[in-house]
Design a protein around this motif. Structure first.
Motif, mmCIF file in Angstrom:
data_model
loop_
_atom_site.group_PDB
_atom_site.id
_atom_site.type_symbol
_atom_site.label_atom_id
_atom_site.label_comp_id
_atom_site.label_asym_id
_atom_site.label_seq_id
_atom_site.Cartn_x
_atom_site.Cartn_y
_atom_site.Cartn_z
ATOM 1 N N GLY A 36 0.695 -1.281 0.098
ATOM 2 C CA GLY A 36 0.098 0.027 -0.113
ATOM 3 C C GLY A 36 0.838 1.386 0.083
ATOM 4 N N PRO A 37 1.788 1.502 0.843
ATOM 5 C CA PRO A 37 2.591 2.661 0.878
ATOM 6 C C PRO A 37 3.375 3.009 -0.458
ATOM 7 N N THR A 38 3.772 1.849 -1.133
ATOM 8 C CA THR A 38 4.522 1.967 -2.244
ATOM 9 C C THR A 38 3.315 2.451 -3.520
ATOM 10 N N ALA A 39 2.394 1.837 -3.271
ATOM 11 C CA ALA A 39 1.237 2.288 -4.301
ATOM 12 C C ALA A 39 0.977 3.650 -4.374
ATOM 13 N N PRO A 58 0.050 -5.929 2.033
ATOM 14 C CA PRO A 58 0.981 -5.412 3.309
ATOM 15 C C PRO A 58 1.162 -3.685 3.537
ATOM 16 N N GLY A 59 1.275 -3.461 4.628
ATOM 17 C CA GLY A 59 1.500 -1.938 4.912
ATOM 18 C C GLY A 59 0.009 -1.272 4.997
ATOM 19 N N LYS A 60 -0.781 -1.152 4.190
ATOM 20 C CA LYS A 60 -2.103 -0.728 3.944
ATOM 21 C C LYS A 60 -2.922 -1.455 2.846
ATOM 22 N N ASP A 61 -3.965 -1.952 3.493
ATOM 23 C CA ASP A 61 -4.627 -2.741 2.432
ATOM 24 C C ASP A 61 -5.466 -1.770 1.395
ATOM 25 N N GLY A 62 -5.935 -2.327 0.425
ATOM 26 C CA GLY A 62 -6.508 -1.910 -0.673
ATOM 27 C C GLY A 62 -7.479 -0.866 -0.643
#
Length: 77
Positions: A36-39, A58-62
């Motif tokens: 999520g963060p990279t997205a 991972p990190g933040k879900d969709g």
């Protein structure tokens, strides 16, 4: 006219690679993110025309990623 840019977000490398290969073969530019963060970083830097977004990340879900995107853009997801 520039090619349409698509951001592919999935934590599975095989899925990102397969979707990206198909889209590039059709003339689209692609960027890929595994979390999520990279997205969100790529979304803000690259301004994609479409986001293909997995829910389980991972990190933040969709869903969290989509909420953040909607605060800044009405890009198709």
């Amino acid at each position: 006219m520039r090619p349409q840019r698509i951001l592919i977000v999935d934590d599975e490398v095989k899925i990102r690679s397969l979707v990206g290969a198909y889209l590039r073969s059709e003339g689209f530019d692609t960027d890929e993110a595994a979390d999520g963060p990279t997205a969100l970083d790529l979304f803000r830097r690259k301004s994609p025309d479409l986001i293909v977004l997995d829910v389980m990340l991972p990190g933040k879900d969709g869903i969290e990623v989509l909420r953040e995107v909607r605060k800044e853009s009405d890009v198709y997801v």
